[in-house]
Design a protein around this motif. Structure first.
Motif, short mmCIF file in Angstrom:
data_model
loop_
_atom_site.label_atom_id
_atom_site.label_comp_id
_atom_site.label_asym_id
_atom_site.label_seq_id
_atom_site.Cartn_x
_atom_site.Cartn_y
_atom_site.Cartn_z
N PHE A 184 0.84 -1.21 0.00
CA PHE A 184 0.00 0.00 0.00
C PHE A 184 0.87 1.26 0.00
CE2 PHE A 184 -2.29 3.20 2.64
CZ PHE A 184 -3.33 3.48 1.76
N PHE A 185 1.91 1.28 0.83
CA PHE A 185 2.79 2.44 0.89
C PHE A 185 3.61 2.58 -0.39
CE2 PHE A 185 2.69 2.00 5.74
CZ PHE A 185 1.74 3.01 5.86
N THR A 186 3.96 1.46 -1.00
CA THR A 186 4.70 1.50 -2.27
C THR A 186 3.83 2.12 -3.37
OG1 THR A 186 6.01 -0.44 -1.68
CG2 THR A 186 5.89 0.13 -4.01
N SER A 187 2.56 1.76 -3.35
CA SER A 187 1.63 2.28 -4.36
C SER A 187 1.20 3.72 -4.07
CB SER A 187 0.38 1.39 -4.43
OG SER A 187 0.72 0.06 -4.72
N ASN A 188 1.31 4.12 -2.80
CA ASN A 188 0.90 5.47 -2.39
C ASN A 188 2.02 6.12 -1.57
OD1 ASN A 188 -2.26 5.52 -3.03
ND2 ASN A 188 -1.76 3.51 -2.21
N PRO A 189 3.10 6.53 -2.23
CA PRO A 189 4.25 7.07 -1.51
C PRO A 189 3.93 8.30 -0.67
CG PRO A 189 4.44 7.49 -3.87
CD PRO A 189 3.32 6.52 -3.69
N GLY A 190 2.85 8.99 -0.98
CA GLY A 190 2.46 10.14 -0.19
C GLY A 190 2.19 9.79 1.25
N PHE A 191 1.64 8.58 1.47
CA PHE A 191 1.39 8.13 2.84
C PHE A 191 2.70 7.86 3.57
CE2 PHE A 191 -3.02 6.84 1.52
CZ PHE A 191 -3.67 7.67 2.44
N ARG A 192 3.60 7.13 2.91
CA ARG A 192 4.86 6.78 3.57
C ARG A 192 5.62 8.04 4.00
NH1 ARG A 192 7.74 2.12 3.72
NH2 ARG A 192 6.61 1.17 1.98
#
Length: 301
Positions: A184-192
């Motif tokens: 999920f974080f890989t697909s949505n780097p904004g979260f990470r």
């Protein structure tokens, strides 16, 4: 330094820790949750960091508040929601959020089923959580790239914007299985990039699960007979090898079923007087009747 220039006053960290009330929250966490030593250590470390940051800010040394959003990873039933509630207490006592309230949600609370439905739902949840902590369980279900018509991406964009623009008034904790959260974080780097603290929750050992079971029973004024205690230890060993095992949650469900069987047994003996001890005691038959034992035998064959 000239004699007439006063030295800056010393800062008593122990006194600041005591007055904050954080120690009481950490003690409560120890009492509420069996085991989880790595998690409790990380929570103490974060509490220490936030306390020092607060003191630095009061001394004029910090220009920007710390990032507080977090990720909790681990299997179901490992205490993530309980730790999130205690983290809300810590953040509130240190003055990082206005309230210690925790709003716990899943995808269904944030994502709508038709055009124009998601934004109002997500914004309503954010409004409810503002000033406290928003706990998103199984956060990876927000992202479903295989479905072009999925509205989860709209919720993600709103969350990302608020996590940045309102980070002084809202803390978001995302939780779920470790491997799925990584994807999920890989697909949505904004979260990470917006999450400062990643905490992994280990599974409980069989001994810890037994201690959890006995603590749950004590809280409800029940207890195992010696034979039932041995039977439940066997239950835990068997259940841990079977599908859909969820740590303390599985233990709680098993105890609920045992209490049901005990109630039926007592009701069927209504022609005889029963004692308070009878009302409190779980016997081995209440445990051994579980389908877990039959399934374990099938696996062994």
């Amino acid at each position: 330094m000239p004699d007439d220039v006063a030295s800056p006053p010393a800062i008593d960290l122990a006194a600041a820790f005591e007055s904050s009330g954080v120690g009481a929250v950490l003690d409560q966490l120890d009492n509420e949750l069996v085991g989880l030593r790595p998690v409790k250590r990380r929570i103490r470390e974060i509490a220490a960091l936030l306390l020092v940051d607060k003191i630095r800010s009061e001394a004029g040394l910090t220009a920007q508040p710390p990032t507080l959003h977090m990720s909790f990873t681990g299997n179901p039933g490992t205490g993530k929601t309980t730790v999130a509630a205690r983290m809300a207490d810590i953040l509130h006592r240190l003055g990082y959020i206005r309230s210690n309230h925790l709003v716990s949600v899943t995808r269904d609370d944030l994502v709508g089923q038709y055009i124009g439905h998601t934004a109002p739902k997500t914004k309503e949840i954010l409004k409810k959580a503002m000033g406290g902590v928003l706990f998103i369980d199984e956060a990876y279900y927000l992202y479903r790239p295989e479905n072009e018509r999925d509205y989860g991406q709209e919720a993600i964009e709103i969350l990302l914007q608020v996590m940045e623009s309102r980070r002084n008034d809202l803390v978001v904790i995302m939780a779920g299985y470790a491997d799925r959260m990584d994807r999920f974080f890989t697909s949505n780097p904004g979260f990470r990039s917006r999450i400062a603290h990643h905490i992994d929750f280990p599974d409980y050992t069989a001994e810890e699960l037994m201690a959890i079971a006995e603590m749950m029973l004590t809280q409800q004024n029940y207890r195992f007979s010696p034979a039932a205690q041995e039977a439940f230890a066997r239950y835990i060993t068997a259940r841990m090898t079977q599908p859909h095992f969820s740590n303390a949650r599985s233990v709680r469900n098993a105890l609920d079923r045992a209490r049901l069987r005990q109630a039926v047994r007592l009701f069927e003996t209504q022609g005889h007087a029963i004692t308070v001890d009878d009302l409190m005691t779980i016997e081995p038959d209440e445990i051994l009747a579980s389908r877990v034992f039959a399934a374990a035998q099938e696996q062994a064959q």
